[in-house]
Design a protein around this motif. Structure first.
Motif, short mmCIF file in Angstrom:
data_model
loop_
_atom_site.label_atom_id
_atom_site.label_comp_id
_atom_site.label_asym_id
_atom_site.label_seq_id
_atom_site.Cartn_x
_atom_site.Cartn_y
_atom_site.Cartn_z
N ALA A 84 0.83 -1.21 0.00
CA ALA A 84 0.00 0.00 0.00
C ALA A 84 0.86 1.26 0.00
CB ALA A 84 -0.93 -0.01 1.21
N GLY A 85 2.01 1.23 0.67
CA GLY A 85 2.86 2.41 0.75
C GLY A 85 3.75 2.61 -0.45
N GLN A 86 3.71 1.72 -1.43
CA GLN A 86 4.61 1.81 -2.57
C GLN A 86 3.87 2.07 -3.88
OE1 GLN A 86 7.09 -1.70 -2.59
NE2 GLN A 86 7.26 -1.67 -0.37
N VAL A 87 2.56 2.32 -3.81
CA VAL A 87 1.75 2.47 -5.01
C VAL A 87 0.92 3.74 -4.91
CG1 VAL A 87 -0.16 1.48 -6.34
CG2 VAL A 87 1.63 -0.02 -5.45
N ASP A 88 0.84 4.46 -6.02
CA ASP A 88 -0.08 5.59 -6.14
C ASP A 88 -1.41 5.02 -6.65
OD1 ASP A 88 -1.57 7.79 -6.79
OD2 ASP A 88 -0.02 8.78 -7.97
N TRP A 89 -2.34 4.77 -5.73
CA TRP A 89 -3.57 4.05 -6.08
C TRP A 89 -4.46 4.88 -6.99
CZ3 TRP A 89 -3.40 -0.92 -5.12
CH2 TRP A 89 -2.50 -1.36 -4.14
N THR A 90 -4.43 6.19 -6.89
CA THR A 90 -5.24 7.03 -7.78
C THR A 90 -4.80 6.88 -9.22
OG1 THR A 90 -5.59 8.63 -6.00
CG2 THR A 90 -6.00 9.39 -8.24
N ALA A 91 -3.49 6.87 -9.46
CA ALA A 91 -2.97 6.71 -10.81
C ALA A 91 -3.07 5.27 -11.28
CB ALA A 91 -1.52 7.18 -10.86
N LEU A 92 -3.08 4.31 -10.35
CA LEU A 92 -3.04 2.90 -10.72
C LEU A 92 -4.36 2.42 -11.31
CD1 LEU A 92 -1.42 0.26 -10.70
CD2 LEU A 92 -2.42 -0.23 -8.47
N ARG A 93 -5.50 2.93 -10.85
CA ARG A 93 -6.79 2.38 -11.28
C ARG A 93 -6.98 2.43 -12.80
NH1 ARG A 93 -8.32 4.64 -6.17
NH2 ARG A 93 -9.00 2.97 -4.77
N PRO A 94 -6.82 3.59 -13.46
CA PRO A 94 -6.98 3.57 -14.93
C PRO A 94 -5.93 2.71 -15.62
CG PRO A 94 -6.20 5.72 -14.16
CD PRO A 94 -6.61 4.95 -12.95
N ALA A 95 -4.70 2.70 -15.10
CA ALA A 95 -3.66 1.87 -15.71
C ALA A 95 -3.99 0.39 -15.56
CB ALA A 95 -2.31 2.18 -15.08
N LEU A 96 -4.53 0.02 -14.40
CA LEU A 96 -4.88 -1.38 -14.17
C LEU A 96 -6.08 -1.79 -15.02
CD1 LEU A 96 -4.04 -3.83 -12.58
CD2 LEU A 96 -5.50 -3.08 -10.70
#
Length: 208
Positions: A84-96
């Motif tokens: 959780a501390g190593q990922v930008d979750w806001t940016a990750l959702r569209p990329a995922l």
């Protein structure tokens, strides 16, 4: 020697003496200017600055690889909190979402229907959570191997963006690629902004 001749000789001597006085004054005034010229840096200082520059460059080049190793270690342990501390979750959702759609197209080997695209978006929203993503990547990549054995090729997009491949040692040809972005230049902290899932990844909706 007559008085007139002696007088002329002394006049010539004094004239020659006076003509030399301005030159002496210039020389005397120029000496302090040369003394005040700035000194060149010592050779030891230059070497120290060069050493600092080399060490700084080495730390910068090692920092994204160290971050990828920490990411791989979190996957290997299935540690959602560390991930959780190593990922930008806001940016990750569209990329995922894009990664899941691409994986679905490869699995189906035909144009993806609209409902499959919707499923990909739904799965991306669910997988863009530390617990679900840690579980998926642990199943696909870890297989009980040390984290350092998962590190693969590095591709540099620029000074603030690197792609690093992570793969199972048993399937090196099916890597996951994580895009790391330099989030904090002062502390050389990198975080995941995008993920390309392994080819033929097992895609299933994670349990809540």
């Amino acid at each position: 020697m007559s008085g007139t001749a002696a007088s002329n000789s002394w006049d010539e001597i004094w004239a020659e003496f006076d003509s030399r006085q301005p030159l002496r004054g210039i020389v005397a005034r120029a000496a302090p200017a040369r003394a005040m010229a700035p000194a060149r840096p010592a050779r030891g200082v230059r070497r120290l600055l060069a050493l600092i520059a080399v060490l700084s460059l080495g730390l910068y080049l090692a920092s994204p690889v160290a971050s990828a190793l920490q990411f791989a270690s979190a996957i290997q342990r299935g540690d959602a909190q560390a991930l959780a501390g190593q990922v930008d979750w806001t940016a990750l959702r569209p990329a995922l979402t894009a990664a899941l759609a691409h994986a679905a197209r490869e699995s189906e080997l035909r144009p993806m229907p609209a409902f499959v695209a919707g499923m990909a978006r739904d799965m991306a929203m669910r997988l863009a959570e530390p617990e679900a993503l840690a579980r998926l990547l642990n199943e696909q990549l870890a297989q009980g191997r040390p984290a350092r054995e998962m590190l693969g090729r590095v591709r540099i997009h620029g000074p603030r963006s690197w792609d690093i491949a992570l793969a199972s040692p048993d399937a090196p040809g099916r890597p996951m690629r994580i895009t790391l972005a330099l989030a904090d230049p002062l502390r050389l902290r990198w975080e995941g902004r995008a993920i390309e899932l392994p080819s033929r990844a097992t895609l299933r909706s994670p349990a809540r």
